[in-house]
Structure formats: structure tokens, C-alpha cells
Design an enzyme around this catalytic site. Structure first.
Site, short mmCIF file in Angstrom:
data_model
loop_
_atom_site.label_atom_id
_atom_site.label_comp_id
_atom_site.label_asym_id
_atom_site.label_seq_id
_atom_site.Cartn_x
_atom_site.Cartn_y
_atom_site.Cartn_z
N ASP A 54 0.81 -1.21 0.00
CA ASP A 54 0.00 0.00 0.00
C ASP A 54 0.86 1.28 0.00
O ASP A 54 2.09 1.22 0.08
CB ASP A 54 -0.91 -0.05 1.24
CG ASP A 54 -2.28 0.55 0.99
OD1 ASP A 54 -2.42 1.35 0.06
OD2 ASP A 54 -3.21 0.23 1.76
N ASP A 108 -9.89 3.71 -3.67
CA ASP A 108 -10.58 2.48 -3.25
C ASP A 108 -11.99 2.34 -3.81
O ASP A 108 -12.76 3.30 -3.85
CB ASP A 108 -10.69 2.45 -1.72
CG ASP A 108 -9.35 2.18 -1.07
OD1 ASP A 108 -8.33 2.15 -1.79
OD2 ASP A 108 -9.33 2.00 0.15
C1 GLA Z 1 -5.94 1.36 1.43
C2 GLA Z 1 -6.06 0.37 0.27
C3 GLA Z 1 -7.20 -0.59 0.57
C4 GLA Z 1 -6.95 -1.33 1.87
C5 GLA Z 1 -6.76 -0.32 3.00
C6 GLA Z 1 -6.29 -1.00 4.28
O1 GLA Z 1 -7.03 2.21 1.50
O2 GLA Z 1 -6.24 1.03 -0.93
O3 GLA Z 1 -7.37 -1.51 -0.49
O4 GLA Z 1 -5.82 -2.14 1.74
O5 GLA Z 1 -5.79 0.67 2.66
O6 GLA Z 1 -6.08 -0.10 5.33
#
Ligand code: GLA
Length: 390
Positions: A147, A202
């Protein structure tokens, strides 16, 4: 100038290390804990239950393979730098889980972050890349999602390449999934670094629009994929994020359309729902065999749009053996009537006549010489597979 900086960055990196080239020749398939269980509810039992469900539902036999723990499995670091597992959530440790998952004939994935902390505030891998990569290899990790939270001042190419090299050095083949949200246009540089890269912020279980400014409905994400098709192929995939099929915010039509479009896009098929408590209609979507084979087609082409009238779109995905998948997507919240005249559809490399199959209805239709009138339900799809008529 931008190109020069890019070239210099590439050259200044270790040119001897590489990604594991042979992995992810088709889009990875599996399950990840984040979309449904998030931080709060993920734990050892959940992960074991999902592995069991992947086998008992028959999903494993269709190619679903990776069980991935997302954020919140880690809690601190030892003085030596070794990561410490959250023993409340994962009392038997991660190696135990990896062994359990492998014993089911599945593969195991984990999550970390290129910055100081993960998005959930757990320790990130910054400055601990090699030690973490070695730990993952020792545990038997097969897939790493990496990430981009808490990375102030970091250069994405450098940070991701650092972890790529650490994984390579640790020696265990691990799929490397870049989760940088598309900020630095990773499709332009990441094919030598990882096997898939997120293209947007996301996903959330909504049809379209965004929630809290940083979570997008799947249609919003879909529209950002058109044009990226030239960057995808075996071993290098655009990742429009994990599936929301089966999560409460989508109707069954919306979920079917979402799954279908991810198959058309040659997107990684990483489920994000509760596989243990999955209604039959959701299971039928996730296990639509012909769509999975369209997704997993060996040529690895990502679909592109060939027709757009605002709330009605047609997408094409070229397949092996000169076959073609065509998806009609009705974005309107009411039924759509449409007349298909195959020859005037502007399908690329259309060299008919073709046999035409309606994929969702599993029905052979008249060939591509015939004009057909169809009706597509609200927020739904119709998919056709065209095969050369002998
Ligand atoms: C980010 C990523 C998500 C998930 C969250 C976890 O937002 O894009 O897909 O992994 O972190 O905290």
C-alpha cells in the site's frame, strides 16, 4: 524533462534484480479480507473459514487461488526489526495460517505498506523492506499487496522497486501487487516492478459516484479503465480494485454487471465478500464459468469501449482463437431496448460470420448474419461470445 528524471530513476536502481517474471500470466484470482471484514473484523478464524469456503463452494476448482490477509495483522516491531503479529487477532501466528491455506491446495497472500505505517495505522515496511521480505518468504507467502499510506516525500518508483528487489533477494516467488491508487500512473512504469497495480482510489459497494471523497462506486472506476488497455497483458495487469460482489450496497443486477465488467477488463478477480455466508445468487455470479474463462483468456487483452451513448455502452475483449467477447452495459435505471446488427457495431477485427452465444443465458443464438432485438434489464449486462463459424 519528466522523461529524463524517469530514465535516471530507473538507471539508478539495482539493474540486476527483477520481478518474478513467470507469475500472474493470467489475472490473479482469489479473496482478500478488506472489502468486507476491514480492520475490525479480520482474524485467524475468518481467514480459515474463507479458505474452507473457497474449497467447499467449488470456487477453487474454477481457479480462485489466493487467500489474502489485508491490513491489521501486524502490531509492532521487535528491536531487531522483525515484525510482530497481532496475537489477539492471529493467536497461532501467520506461518500457521499459511500452512493451513497451503494444505487446502490454495495460496497465501499478505499486506504491507511502503510508508512508515499502513493505512490502518499498523507498522509499515519503510526501512524494513529486506527483513520483511525475508519474513514473508519464511512464512510461505505467495502474494504481497503493498500500500501507499504514510509515504510523505517518498518516490513511488524507488519505494516499490526497493520492495521488489527485497522480494527477489528473499528468493520465494511472490506476486507483487502495487496499491498506489494510480497517482503516479503506474501503468507507465510498473510492469518491470510488479504484476498488478491499482489504477484508482478504493472501490466501495456502490453503483457509482464517490463516498467521503476517496471511495468510488464501481462504475466510476470502470470509466477510468478505458484507454489503459494497452498496458495490460500476461504478468502485468491494471487493477481496478477488489470485487464488491456480495456486499450489501449492490443489487443483484449491479453485482452481475460489476463482475462481468471486471471479467471483460482482465482485472484481477479478488473477491471481497463473506464467502462463508454467501447467498446462491451471489455464488452463481462469482462462479460463472464462461465469464471466468473470458477473464482468464491466455492473450490477456483488457476490454475497450467501442460504443458509448452515455448511459449505454458496448465493450469488446479480443480472445484467443479469434473469438471475441462483447458486453452491452445498461447504466440506466430502467430497461434498455437495442437492435444488434453485428456488421455495423464497429467491432475491431470483425471477420465474420461468427457463431453467437449469449453467455449469461448459456444459449446459442443465430449467427452474426442475423439482426436481433434485445432488452437489457436496468443496470445490467448482456454478454456475447463470438466464435468463428467454420
Ligand atoms: C488502502 C487500500 C485498501 C486497503 C486499506 C487498508 O485504502 O487502498 O485496499 O488495503 O488501505 O487499510
Amino acid at each position: 524533462m519528466k522523461k529524463l528524471v524517469f530514465l535516471f530513476t530507473i538507471l539508478s536502481l539495482n539493474i540486476y534484480a527483477q520481478k518474478f517474471e513467470e507469475l500472474a500470466q493470467t489475472p490473479p484470482m482469489g479473496w482478500n479480507s478488506w472489502n468486507f471484514f476491514e480492520c475490525e473484523r479480520v482474524n485467524e478464524q475468518v481467514i480459515m473459514d474463507m479458505a474452507d469456503a473457497m474449497v467447499s463452494t467449488g470456487m477453487k476448482n474454477l481457479g480462485y487461488e489466493y487467500i489474502v490477509i489485508d491490513d491489521c495483522w501486524q502490531i509492532a516491531r521487535e528491536e531487531s526489526g522483525t515484525i510482530i503479529v497481532d496475537s489477539i487477532k492471529f493467536p497461532s501466528g501467520i506461518k500457521y495460517l499459511a500452512d493451513y491455506i497451503h494444505s487446502k491446495g490454495l495460496k497465501f497472500g499478505i499486506y504491507s505498506d511502503a510508508g512508515t505505517h499502513t493505512c490502518g495505522g499498523r507498522p509499515g515496511s519503510k526501512s524494513y523492506e529486506e527483513i520483511d521480505a525475508q519474513t514473508y518468504a519464511d512464512w510461505g507467502v505467495d502474494y504481497l499487496k503493498y500500500d501507499w499510506c504514510n509515504t510523505e516525500g517518498q518516490d513511488p518508483i524507488k519505494s516499490y522497486t526497493l520492495m521488489r528487489d527485497a522480494l527477489y533477494k528473499a528468493g520465494r516467488p511472490i506476486i507483487f501487487s502495487l496499491c498506489e491508487w494510480g497517482y503516479s500512473e503506474p501503468w507507465l512504469w510498473a510492469d518491470s516492478v510488479g504484476h498488478l497495480w491499482r489504477t484508482t482510489l478504493d472501490i466501495t459497494d456502490r453503483w457509482d459516484g464517490n463516498r467521503w471523497g476517496n471511495q468510488l462506486g464501481w462504475v466510476e472506476i470502470l470509466e477510468k479503465q478505458n484507454g489503459l488497455e494497452k498496458y495490460a497483458g500476461p504478468g502485468k495487469w491494471n487493477d481496478p480494485d477488489m470485487l464488491e460482489v456480495g456486499n450489501p450496497g449492490l443489487t443483484i443486477n449491479e453485482a452481475r454487471a460489476h463482475f462481468t465488467m471486471w471479467c471483460m477488463l482482465a482485472a484481477p478477480l479478488i473477491c471481497g465478500n463473506d464467502l462463508k455466508n454467501m447467498p446462491d445468487d451471489i455464488r452463481e455470479i462469482l462462479m460463472q464459468e464462461e465469464l471466468i474463462s473470458i477473464n482468464q483468456d491466455p492473450l490477456g487483452h483488457q476490454a475497450y469501449k467501442i460504443y458509448d451513448e452515455g448511459n449505454f455502452e458496448i465493450w469488446q475483449k479480443p480472445l484467443d482463437n479469434e473469438e471475441i467477447a462483447i458486453c452491452l452495459l445498461n447504466l440506466e435505471n430502467c430497461e434498455k431496448e437495442f437492435t444488434i446488427n453485428w456488421k455495423s457495431l464497429k467491432i475491431k477485427k470483425f471477420k465474420g460470420p461468427y457463431l453467437v452465444k449469449d453467455v449469461w443465458r448459456s444459449q446459442d443464438l443465430k449467427d452474426s448474419e442475423s439482426v436481433i432485438g434485445i432488452s437489457i434489464p436496468a443496470r445490467d449486462v448482456v454478454v456475447y461470445k463470438l466464435s468463428k463459424k467454420k
